[in-house]
Motif scaffolding. Structure first.
Motif, PDB file in Angstrom:
ATOM      1  N   UNK A 148       0.835  -1.206   0.000  1.00 28.73           N
ATOM      2  CA  UNK A 148       0.000   0.000   0.000  1.00 28.73           C
ATOM      3  C   UNK A 148       0.868   1.255   0.000  1.00 28.73           C
ATOM      4  N   UNK A 149       1.947   1.213   0.778  1.00 31.36           N
ATOM      5  CA  UNK A 149       2.844   2.365   0.849  1.00 31.36           C
ATOM      6  C   UNK A 149       3.490   2.625  -0.509  1.00 31.36           C
ATOM      7  N   UNK A 150       3.920   1.554  -1.201  1.00 33.12           N
ATOM      8  CA  UNK A 150       4.507   1.717  -2.531  1.00 33.12           C
ATOM      9  C   UNK A 150       3.492   2.347  -3.477  1.00 33.12           C
ATOM     10  N   UNK A 151       2.236   1.905  -3.359  1.00 35.79           N
ATOM     11  CA  UNK A 151       1.185   2.492  -4.193  1.00 35.79           C
ATOM     12  C   UNK A 151       1.007   3.972  -3.939  1.00 35.79           C
ATOM     13  N   UNK A 152       1.016   4.389  -2.674  1.00 34.87           N
ATOM     14  CA  UNK A 152       0.867   5.801  -2.351  1.00 34.87           C
ATOM     15  C   UNK A 152       2.064   6.608  -2.821  1.00 34.87           C
ATOM     16  N   UNK A 153       3.252   6.011  -2.676  1.00 36.93           N
ATOM     17  CA  UNK A 153       4.471   6.725  -3.061  1.00 36.93           C
ATOM     18  C   UNK A 153       4.648   6.789  -4.570  1.00 36.93           C
ATOM     19  N   UNK A 154       3.862   6.024  -5.323  1.00 35.47           N
ATOM     20  CA  UNK A 154       3.975   6.055  -6.777  1.00 35.47           C
ATOM     21  C   UNK A 154       3.539   7.394  -7.351  1.00 35.47           C
ATOM     22  N   UNK A 155       2.916   8.242  -6.528  1.00 36.33           N
ATOM     23  CA  UNK A 155       2.440   9.539  -6.996  1.00 36.33           C
ATOM     24  C   UNK A 155       3.486  10.636  -6.847  1.00 36.33           C
ATOM     25  N   UNK A 156       4.651  10.322  -6.262  1.00 40.56           N
ATOM     26  CA  UNK A 156       5.644  11.364  -6.017  1.00 40.56           C
ATOM     27  C   UNK A 156       7.050  10.798  -6.130  1.00 40.56           C
ATOM     28  N   UNK A 157       8.040  11.691  -6.081  1.00 36.60           N
ATOM     29  CA  UNK A 157       9.446  11.288  -6.130  1.00 36.60           C
ATOM     30  C   UNK A 157      10.156  11.636  -4.832  1.00 36.60           C
ATOM     31  N   UNK A 158       9.435  11.555  -3.727  1.00 34.42           N
ATOM     32  CA  UNK A 158       9.981  11.918  -2.435  1.00 34.42           C
ATOM     33  C   UNK A 158      11.078  10.936  -2.017  1.00 34.42           C
ATOM     34  N   UNK A 175      13.606  -1.065  -6.050  1.00 29.64           N
ATOM     35  CA  UNK A 175      13.358  -1.198  -7.496  1.00 29.64           C
ATOM     36  C   UNK A 175      11.867  -1.033  -7.808  1.00 29.64           C
ATOM     37  N   UNK A 176      11.003  -1.555  -6.924  1.00 36.33           N
ATOM     38  CA  UNK A 176       9.563  -1.383  -7.135  1.00 36.33           C
ATOM     39  C   UNK A 176       9.171   0.087  -7.024  1.00 36.33           C
ATOM     40  N   UNK A 177       9.749   0.806  -6.066  1.00 36.87           N
ATOM     41  CA  UNK A 177       9.477   2.238  -5.939  1.00 36.87           C
ATOM     42  C   UNK A 177       9.911   2.980  -7.198  1.00 36.87           C
ATOM     43  N   UNK A 178      11.062   2.616  -7.728  1.00 39.21           N
ATOM     44  CA  UNK A 178      11.534   3.251  -8.957  1.00 39.21           C
ATOM     45  C   UNK A 178      10.619   2.925 -10.137  1.00 39.21           C
ATOM     46  N   UNK A 179      10.283   1.639 -10.269  1.00 34.17           N
ATOM     47  CA  UNK A 179       9.490   1.196 -11.417  1.00 34.17           C
ATOM     48  C   UNK A 179       8.113   1.841 -11.435  1.00 34.17           C
ATOM     49  N   UNK A 180       7.563   2.116 -10.263  1.00 33.89           N
ATOM     50  CA  UNK A 180       6.216   2.667 -10.188  1.00 33.89           C
ATOM     51  C   UNK A 180       6.211   4.171  -9.929  1.00 33.89           C
ATOM     52  N   UNK A 181       7.365   4.806 -10.006  1.00 38.60           N
ATOM     53  CA  UNK A 181       7.408   6.251  -9.810  1.00 38.60           C
ATOM     54  C   UNK A 181       6.892   6.945 -11.070  1.00 38.60           C
ATOM     55  N   UNK A 182       6.462   8.205 -10.960  1.00 32.71           N
ATOM     56  CA  UNK A 182       5.884   8.892 -12.127  1.00 32.71           C
ATOM     57  C   UNK A 182       6.891   8.996 -13.264  1.00 32.71           C
ATOM     58  N   UNK A 183       6.419   8.842 -14.477  1.00 30.51           N
ATOM     59  CA  UNK A 183       7.281   9.008 -15.648  1.00 30.51           C
ATOM     60  C   UNK A 183       7.476  10.493 -15.914  1.00 30.51           C
ATOM     61  N   UNK A 186      12.154  12.911 -14.065  1.00 28.52           N
ATOM     62  CA  UNK A 186      12.745  12.148 -12.966  1.00 28.52           C
ATOM     63  C   UNK A 186      11.774  11.033 -12.590  1.00 28.52           C
ATOM     64  N   UNK A 187      12.013   9.810 -13.047  1.00 26.91           N
ATOM     65  CA  UNK A 187      11.054   8.749 -12.745  1.00 26.91           C
ATOM     66  C   UNK A 187      11.449   7.427 -13.334  1.00 26.91           C
ATOM     67  N   UNK A 188      10.446   6.602 -13.604  1.00 29.19           N
ATOM     68  CA  UNK A 188      10.686   5.209 -13.963  1.00 29.19           C
ATOM     69  C   UNK A 188      11.328   5.041 -15.328  1.00 29.19           C
ATOM     70  N   UNK A 189      11.258   6.076 -16.187  1.00 32.18           N
ATOM     71  CA  UNK A 189      11.924   5.961 -17.479  1.00 32.18           C
ATOM     72  C   UNK A 189      13.408   6.278 -17.386  1.00 32.18           C
ATOM     73  N   UNK A 190      13.879   6.723 -16.213  1.00 23.92           N
ATOM     74  CA  UNK A 190      15.291   6.977 -15.997  1.00 23.92           C
ATOM     75  C   UNK A 190      15.997   5.740 -15.460  1.00 23.92           C
ATOM     76  N   UNK A 191      17.319   5.806 -15.269  1.00 19.59           N
ATOM     77  CA  UNK A 191      18.077   4.642 -14.786  1.00 19.59           C
ATOM     78  C   UNK A 191      17.862   4.380 -13.300  1.00 19.59           C
TER      79      UNK A 191
END
Length: 521
Positions: A148-158, A175-183, A186-191
């Protein structure tokens, strides 16, 4: 349940197995040769196939190959009176569930067939081998909090700080936080760049993080970009941040504060747009108090904290993890995946796993190589799993609800499943569960110290035994199991997996019991 097919040209073998399986209330269909089996597959299929290896009109190994082409997940047991090495190797290479040499002990043969049936039912309930592997496995409430926390954090890059014991899977969460971060910029399309600060010598760590200019030190033949530059536009994962040298903590704080840094030996300031995720197995608050970690850096990292529970706090996830790791090890080694019995899984669930998920993965790799048969039983586990089951105190099961979702400074969100008190972490027994139940839920024990239902059971058993009733054990056991399962299903409103979790049994076990006890009728 579909019937068990017996294939043997020896009528006495077919007769003996038919009668033994009928006593177990397992349906049976018999064949005298492989040709009849292949013809029957046109309009029917077995739950398990038990075949002799040498028969007139065809070989059991040839039948195994043809059946596996049509039904790759069907458990096939190969029988033979010719117990030679080539036959055994050929059977397992062909995907046989087990190899049964003749003459066999009938009880053991029926037990083996029963295990094959359980495996077949498990495949029907959830074909794990065909399903794509999830990023992180976990049905336990503590892991659901993390999801649930990963889901909530997927809305930001905090910035996120992940805490947890070694081997608990902190990098997987990063890695899951990175993969689900906003595109975006600065986000999941980066390294995603990871560095373990505890694994790199102090003298090299600065260069690893920030890079160096040519000639900055002996051996610096060329300019090198550091991890901050490499992670530009993406995520930098700093593992074991608690072990970072104190002087480097100052440089890291400066980067996190203004985004600027210098390569070693450089004079030109550089900027890098990076999301930082840090992880540690240490208590950073204690490290701050001891003077080993900068307090200002701690607060800079501790914006959002995720606590990853150790495996002993989520032992209900062990069966799924073990099966996944057995599949993974088999794929890596290029061999047929091994299966594991419910008894062996229960034994694994009772272990503390100080090395957490990483230790369980290593155990499954060891079993893939060292277990003597395709089906892993309790006796096949490494020696440390075969000792006596530890006792469990009710106090070790204490849960403080206030600890399940502790808010952190700066508006941080932290799923905090309650940590068990010091002690063992084995699965509680029904007696302990009753002892821990609130007043009014369970009947109070009698003056003799026994629960009233045990005295009622003794009275009923005595009555049946004195009356000469047949199969008293089976009768009472079936009644007991049926009542337990019906009660659990009533509480969970028919949800079988949840009922199995509440009862402390596997979901394949509850499925089999429901069929055996005709609870669906």
């Amino acid at each position: 349940m579909k019937p068990i097919w017996i294939v043997d040209d020896d009528q006495s073998i077919r007769f003996v197995l038919e009668k033994a399986l009928a006593r177990e209330q397992l349906p049976v269909r018999s064949f005298a040769n492989p040709r009849d089996v292949l013809a029957a597959l046109a309009d029917d299929e077995p739950q398990v196939l038990v075949s002799d290896i040498r028969m007139p009109g065809g070989s059991g190994l040839e039948l195994l190959a043809k059946v596996k082409e049509r039904m790759p997940n069907l458990p096939v047991i190969i029988m033979t009176a010719y117990s030679d090495l080539d036959s055994a190797v050929s059977a397992f290479q062909g995907g046989a569930f087990e190899y049964l040499p003749k003459p066999f002990d009938l009880t053991k043969a029926v037990e083996l067939i029963r295990r094959a049936v359980e495996e077949s039912l498990r495949e029907e309930v959830n074909d794990e081998r065909g399903a794509p592997a999830p990023e992180i496995l976990g049905q336990a409430p503590a892991m659901q909090d993390v999801f649930r926390a990963i889901g909530r954090l997927s809305q930001s890059n905090v910035t996120v700080l992940i805490t947890g014991e070694s081997g608990s899977g902190k990098e997987l969460v990063a890695r899951a936080l990175h993969r689900h971060s906003p595109r975006g910029d600065l986000g999941s399309n980066g390294p995603f760049i990871a560095i373990n600060t505890a694994a790199i010598p102090k003298d090299l760590l600065e260069s690893e993080l920030f890079g160096h200019e040519r000639g900055a030190f002996t051996g610096a033949q060329t300019m090198r970009r550091g991890r901050f530059e490499q992670a530009d536009g993406g995520t930098l994962f700093l593992d074991e941040i608690g072990d970072m040298p104190f002087d480097l903590q100052t440089r890291l704080l400066r980067v996190l504060s203004d985004g600027q840094f210098y390569r070693v030996g450089g004079h030109q300031p550089l900027r890098s747009n990076v999301r930082v995720i840090a992880a540690t197995h240490q208590n950073l608050e204690q490290r701050v108090r001891e003077g080993g970690f900068r307090e200002d850096l701690f607060h800079r990292l501790n914006v959002i904290r995720l606590r990853l529970p150790p495996l002993r706090e989520r032992n209900e996830d062990i069966p799924a993890l073990a099966r996944f790791f057995l599949q993974k090890s088999a794929k890596e080694l290029g061999v047929e995946p091994k299966r594991i019995t419910d008894d062996a899984l229960e034994r694994l669930k009772l272990f503390e796993f100080p090395g957490n998920v990483r230790q369980l993965e290593n155990v499954c790799h060891w079993l893939t190589v060292m277990a003597p048969a395709q089906v892993i039983e309790s006796k096949d586990l490494p020696p440390e799993f075969l000792g006596p089951v530890p006792a469990v105190s009710v106090n070790s099961l204490h849960v403080d609800p206030a600890e399940t979702a502790r808010a952190l400074p700066q508006g941080g969100y932290s799923p905090q499943p309650a940590a068990p008190q010091p002690g063992n972490h084995a699965v509680p027994t029904p007696v302990m569960a009753a002892a821990a139940a609130p007043a009014g839920v369970a009947a109070a024990p009698s003056s003799s110290g026994e629960a009233p239902w045990l005295q009622d059971l003794e009275t009923e058993a005595k009555r049946l035994l004195e009356a000469g009733s047949p199969e008293v054990w089976d009768l009472l056991t079936r009644q007991f199991e049926a009542r337990l399962i019906r009660t659990a299903l009533a509480i969970t409103r028919g949800r079988r997996i949840e009922a199995a979790q509440k009862l402390g049994i596997g979901r394949n076990t509850i499925t089999r019991k429901i069929q055996e006890l005709a609870l669906d009728d």
